[in-house]
Design a protein around this motif. Structure first.
Motif, mmCIF file in Angstrom:
data_model
loop_
_atom_site.group_PDB
_atom_site.id
_atom_site.type_symbol
_atom_site.label_atom_id
_atom_site.label_comp_id
_atom_site.label_asym_id
_atom_site.label_seq_id
_atom_site.Cartn_x
_atom_site.Cartn_y
_atom_site.Cartn_z
ATOM 1 N N ARG A 158 3.288 5.100 -6.429
ATOM 2 C CA ARG A 158 3.029 4.507 -7.754
ATOM 3 C C ARG A 158 4.078 3.487 -8.172
ATOM 4 N NH1 ARG A 158 0.835 9.951 -10.874
ATOM 5 N NH2 ARG A 158 -0.923 10.283 -9.481
ATOM 6 N N LYS A 167 2.094 1.788 -3.365
ATOM 7 C CA LYS A 167 1.023 2.333 -4.206
ATOM 8 C C LYS A 167 1.015 3.864 -4.126
ATOM 9 C CE LYS A 167 -3.737 1.118 -5.388
ATOM 10 N NZ LYS A 167 -4.911 0.325 -5.004
ATOM 11 N N ASP A 168 1.234 4.379 -2.910
ATOM 12 C CA ASP A 168 1.277 5.826 -2.707
ATOM 13 C C ASP A 168 2.321 6.497 -3.595
ATOM 14 O OD1 ASP A 168 -0.639 5.416 -0.790
ATOM 15 O OD2 ASP A 168 0.735 5.572 0.921
ATOM 16 N N SER A 218 0.825 -1.197 0.000
ATOM 17 C CA SER A 218 0.000 0.000 0.000
ATOM 18 C C SER A 218 0.868 1.260 0.000
ATOM 19 C CB SER A 218 -0.943 -0.084 1.212
ATOM 20 O OG SER A 218 -1.182 1.178 1.745
ATOM 21 N N ARG A 219 1.964 1.210 0.751
ATOM 22 C CA ARG A 219 2.875 2.369 0.753
ATOM 23 C C ARG A 219 3.556 2.537 -0.607
ATOM 24 N NH1 ARG A 219 6.247 1.242 6.036
ATOM 25 N NH2 ARG A 219 7.517 2.971 5.262
#
Lengths: 322, 322
Positions: A62, A59-60, A56-57
């Motif tokens: 990209r 994803k932040d 998820s981090r």
């Protein structure tokens, strides 16, 4: 090459997670308590949540699409071919039998490799550290206990079920104190952090010393480095036992290099100097000439970096491997 | 399959030569004295003449055309990839550096493999003996000295130059007597033929015993088997040291089997029973459960049979290999 791999270093106290790039650099990381007493299912859940958090981090920023696999290094004896725990000691209650690879693969659909914590340190040192020039080498980790890993012609030696490399349980005294493994006089009782403390306490007691330092490995090593005579006697015994052990390992495996890591190995240059001198004296000439004894290069992050590096070491073109 | 391979077992005292068929049976054989003191060139010449003699005797029975290669097992540390002697002790003066494979290939124009004498025993046991069911195993040869060989996933572990497997020079006592290799308390000083004699002499001397047996391994073992109490004390020490050593080897390599050969291993069933009991007590439970401790099946011919069997083990489709 923007590829990233997620590494997990699972110990009895903490789980270290990170996304690592192909040069061994950490992009994001986290450390969570293992809380091992909650049992295997809870620990596995924590690990999976930790991996999800790293993704998820990423994803932040990209970069979640750059992740090509997950590598795990776990305490205990790991069956590499199935990615399950063959045997774990009491620091991870109930961990024996846990199908780590299947559970993590199921959740994330990425290639997953699972090996024991010292084997992945050997992979870290081979890919990014002191072992880069060598194909046949041994890693000895002098931490709270003593762990080991054996690489022969570029391959980790695993044995019947992945238990190979328990170099801490090579005995150096068949009449020595009994070890938790059942043997007597294992090197772990002399050259680990707890082993050095044990030898110091035994010698303080036997000789009636009243030293200014406690029977603790850090204090003994500090006193030794500042020339304390009693600490020198303790460390002479430790180095004598450890040199004998390393000599036995060299005679067994004829490695190109013996790489020493773990907290105790940070005792400083005098430690390596003394170790090289006495190991050389105790080793057959041809074998000694063919080997190099040197400190590990990658510090406390070696577990998580090596865990991740399994992805590139073994390849990413398969999920079902073994 | 009428294929034959010529095997050569080169020791400090004698050269054993034979033509062996694919089932491990001997077709013709000979034994000639090494006369090692005459130097390396003379020994090499004797070996080449011995091979020529075997070929000539095969010609008499019209089978010289069946010979597909020559396999050699030599005392000393052998560089398998080049077929040269990396290091030899004083029982073969000047033997270090001898390019055995090139010399024998040159003369006979057949595929030639050269390895050390215990590695080829492991090949004999793998192909025709006790190691047939196993892919990862260890051989320990308790003879005049103690030798060893390590097989991992079907491959001999060689290390930097082929010296791996010197299991006789694993120490079991870092304060023990000094060994010729430089280390202290090597298992060779306790569990070889000469080691048992040494322990016996030491205990006779220390305790003022006046036994009816001499400090000789065969006599000690015979007296032990007939219940002599002093011989039992000697053998208790020998078995304690050897169990510790085997436990260290198991912890290092997690083998499926430990195969014990050599003259001392012929001490009888009581020897193996005692060894299994004490090694079991000294070994971690998961590792001990995964391994079998058993006697070698092939007797004094294992060296020459295994030397020949290299031909089929590695294949005959190349002369330049390594």
């Amino acid at each position: 090459m923007n590829e990233l791999a997620i590494g997990v270093d699972l110990g009895g106290t903490k789980i270290h997670l990170a996304a690592i790039d192909r040069s061994g650099q950490t992009v994001v990381e986290s450390i969570v308590p293992t809380e091992a007493k909650q049992g295997a299912a809870a620990v596995l859940n924590k690990m999976v949540n930790g991996i999800a958090d790293i993704l998820s981090r990423l994803k932040d920023v990209r970069r979640e699409g750059d992740v090509v696999g997950i590598g795990i290094g776990s305490a205990g004896q790991i069956d590499f071919s199935s990615g399950t725990v063959a045997f774990a000691v009491d620091t991870l209650p109930g961990w024996t039998g846990t199908p780590i690879r299947d559970k993590v693969t199921e959740r994330f659909g990425l290639p997953v490799y699972v090996d024991n914590d010292v084997n992945v340190i050997a992979i870290a040192e081979k890919n990014f550290g002191a072992a880069r020039p060598y194909n046949s080498f041994v890693c000895i980790a002098l931490g709270t206990g003593v762990g080991g890993a054996i690489v022969e012609e570029g391959r980790l030696v695993r044995g019947a079920f992945g238990g190979a490399g328990e170099l801490g349980h090579i005995s150096v005294d068949f009449n020595g104190p009994r070890c938790s493994c059942g043997n007597h006089g294992c090197i772990e009782l002399y050259a680990s952090g707890t082993g050095i403390a044990r030898v110091a306490a035994e010698m303080i007691n036997a000789n009636g010393w009243q030293p200014e330092w406690q029977a603790d490995s850090r204090e003994v090593i500090a006193a030794w480095n500042s020339g304390d005579p009693h600490a020198s006697e303790v460390m002479a015994k430790v180095i004598s036992a450890l040199s004998t052990h390393i000599s036995s390992v060299i005679h067994t495996l004829n490695p190109e290099a013996v790489i020493i890591g773990g907290g105790v190995s940070e005792a400083g240059p005098a430690f390596f100097e003394a170790l090289r001198e006495e190991t050389g004296r105790r080793t057959g000439a041809a074998m000694w000439k063919a080997t190099t004894l040197l400190p590990a290069e990658i510090g406390s992050g070696a577990g998580v970096i090596g865990a991740a590096a399994q992805i590139w070491h073994y390849g990413t073109n398969t999920i079902n491997h073994g």
